[in-house]
Design an enzyme around this catalytic site. Structure first.
Site, PDB file in Angstrom:
ATOM      1  N   ASN A 175     -41.714  14.430   2.958  1.00  0.00           N
ATOM      2  CA  ASN A 175     -42.521  14.243   1.754  1.00  0.00           C
ATOM      3  C   ASN A 175     -43.582  13.178   1.975  1.00  0.00           C
ATOM      4  O   ASN A 175     -43.282  12.067   2.434  1.00  0.00           O
ATOM      5  CB  ASN A 175     -41.637  13.836   0.564  1.00  0.00           C
ATOM      6  CG  ASN A 175     -40.845  14.995   0.008  1.00  0.00           C
ATOM      7  OD1 ASN A 175     -41.278  15.702  -0.901  1.00  0.00           O
ATOM      8  ND2 ASN A 175     -39.672  15.214   0.575  1.00  0.00           N
ATOM      9  N   ARG A 183     -48.068  19.373  18.937  1.00  0.00           N
ATOM     10  CA  ARG A 183     -48.665  18.398  19.855  1.00  0.00           C
ATOM     11  C   ARG A 183     -48.377  16.963  19.422  1.00  0.00           C
ATOM     12  O   ARG A 183     -48.342  16.064  20.261  1.00  0.00           O
ATOM     13  CB  ARG A 183     -50.179  18.621  19.955  1.00  0.00           C
ATOM     14  CG  ARG A 183     -50.562  19.902  20.694  1.00  0.00           C
ATOM     15  CD  ARG A 183     -52.041  19.916  21.063  1.00  0.00           C
ATOM     16  NE  ARG A 183     -52.384  21.133  21.783  1.00  0.00           N
ATOM     17  CZ  ARG A 183     -52.802  22.253  21.199  1.00  0.00           C
ATOM     18  NH1 ARG A 183     -52.933  22.301  19.873  1.00  0.00           N
ATOM     19  NH2 ARG A 183     -53.086  23.321  21.913  1.00  0.00           N
ATOM     20  N   GLY A 210     -32.911  20.643  -3.994  1.00  0.00           N
ATOM     21  CA  GLY A 210     -33.272  22.050  -4.075  1.00  0.00           C
ATOM     22  C   GLY A 210     -34.698  22.287  -4.508  1.00  0.00           C
ATOM     23  O   GLY A 210     -35.121  23.437  -4.639  1.00  0.00           O
ATOM     24  N   ILE A 211     -35.456  21.214  -4.714  1.00  0.00           N
ATOM     25  CA  ILE A 211     -36.834  21.325  -5.188  1.00  0.00           C
ATOM     26  C   ILE A 211     -37.798  20.657  -4.213  1.00  0.00           C
ATOM     27  O   ILE A 211     -38.780  21.246  -3.778  1.00  0.00           O
ATOM     28  CB  ILE A 211     -36.984  20.695  -6.590  1.00  0.00           C
ATOM     29  CG1 ILE A 211     -36.089  21.435  -7.600  1.00  0.00           C
ATOM     30  CG2 ILE A 211     -38.438  20.679  -7.038  1.00  0.00           C
ATOM     31  CD1 ILE A 211     -35.965  20.741  -8.929  1.00  0.00           C
ATOM     32  N   ASP A 234     -34.209   9.666  -5.155  1.00  0.00           N
ATOM     33  CA  ASP A 234     -35.579   9.311  -5.527  1.00  0.00           C
ATOM     34  C   ASP A 234     -35.807   9.586  -7.013  1.00  0.00           C
ATOM     35  O   ASP A 234     -36.899   9.965  -7.440  1.00  0.00           O
ATOM     36  CB  ASP A 234     -36.595  10.078  -4.669  1.00  0.00           C
ATOM     37  CG  ASP A 234     -37.977   9.425  -4.704  1.00  0.00           C
ATOM     38  OD1 ASP A 234     -38.066   8.238  -5.042  1.00  0.00           O
ATOM     39  OD2 ASP A 234     -38.969  10.116  -4.410  1.00  0.00           O
TER      40      ASP A 234
END
Length: 356
Positions: A175, A183, A210-211, A234
């Site tokens: 995230n 590379r 799940g999101i 979070d």
């Protein structure tokens, strides 16, 4: 019959009919507690000739270390940075046991050890032992690891250099960071880097709600570096609120199921404008444990340790938190076979139980 009092006058509690998580496996044995610590029954029996003052039947459930959330921003419409101070023996989680958590967005994760001040809300949802309770550390940086990144455009070489200089934690992997590229895999490449100093572990947070993270990404991360995976929520202050619109500061949040969307700014004489922009997570830790197990196919033990042992190791407190070893703090969570929380205990005392 009273227990032997040659060592302590405190009562001895015996948890029976349970499977306890110890040494990375679920074991059918009893758990003994006194003075908020886990006892060695062999020493209790043979050295003290002691026995239980009280027996607690776990009904065949799983007894695991209390969950530890190192990345949480608030819950039940209270921000972790907006607290008045009181003293607490330990902090709780919505439901799932004691929690160590970071404070304001962007600050490093930190521990809230026992007997340190924490800031708490008043009111019925301000008790950290209840689902939806919350806390913020006044001394969190004492055990705080340094984050590698998250909301970062660092490439792999920069991330490796950060680790060499003491960084130990990747904030919510995948995230708000450069995407993986063959590379230059970016921060994600730390999971398999051969430039990590000997004896060091790079930990990384995963929002397994799940999101925020696709199940395939969860599986890739877990299989690449299972011992470093730390489940985090979070969660924002909308966690624990019912569906509908809620005002959080100047922002209006719309909760739809497990999603929390930015509904817009609330202006005078105007309603909020809806969007499909995620405001943040509203998952609880036990939800993340269940989804992580389902998505990755990992064992029950691995799922529970990602929410307890691994964050304790990250914070440097695994000598007393995150496990059920003899001498560890008796911070516990009792779960059913579906990994749904039935009760939580802080220092061996029941502080929350489901009504179901």
């Amino acid at each position: 019959m009273p227990s032997n009092k040659s060592v302590s006058d405190s009562p001895i509690i015996q948890f029976i009919n349970c499977r306890i998580l110890r040494e990375h496996t679920l074991q059918r044995e009893d758990l003994w507690i006194r003075d908020g610590k886990i006892l060695d029954p062999e020493k209790l029996f043979f050295d003290e000739q002691g026995y239980a003052d009280q027996q607690l039947d776990c009904g065949g459930g799983v007894l695991a270390p209390g969950f530890i959330d190192v990345q949480i921003n608030g819950s039940a419409s209270g921000q972790s940075s907006q607290r008045r101070t009181s003293r607490s023996r330990s902090s709780g989680a919505p439901p799932g046991g004691p929690v160590h958590q970071r404070g304001e967005e962007g600050s490093p994760p930190g521990a809230v050890p026992a007997d340190l001040p924490v800031r708490r809300d008043g009111g019925p949802d301000g008790d950290l032992r209840q689902p939806g309770g919350r806390c913020h550390s006044d001394a969190g940086s004492r055990a705080a690891p340094q984050p590698v990144g998250g909301h970062s455009v660092a490439d792999l070489s920069q991330a490796e250099d950060a680790v060499r200089h003491g960084a130990s934690f990747i904030t919510h992997l995948f995230n708000a960071m450069l995407p993986f590229h063959h590379r230059d895999p970016g921060i994600v490449g730390l999971l398999t880097s051969d430039q990590i100093p000997a004896g060091r572990t790079v930990f990384y947070g995963m929002i397994a709600d799940g999101i925020h993270t696709n199940p395939a990404a969860l599986r890739i991360a877990h299989r690449a570096h299972p011992s470093g995976l730390v489940l985090v929520t979070d969660a924002i202050t909308a966690m624990g609120l019912p569906p509908g619109h809620h005002t959080l500061g100047q922002q209006v949040i719309e909760i739809q199921g497990l999603h929390a969307y930015v509904a817009g700014l609330r202006l005078p004489h105007s309603g909020p404008a809806g969007t499909k922009t995620l405001s943040g997570s509203i998952a609880t830790m036990d939800m993340c444990v269940r989804h992580f197990k389902q998505a990755t196919g990992c064992s029950v033990e691995e799922a529970l340790e990602a929410a307890s042992l691994h964050p304790a190791q990250l914070l440097g407190i695994s000598h007393r938190k995150g496990n059920l070893d003899y001498g560890a703090d008796a911070d516990l969570v009792l779960l059913d076979d579906g990994l749904r929380v039935r009760a939580t205990y802080i220092s061996g005392e029941e502080v929350w139980r489901t009504e179901a």
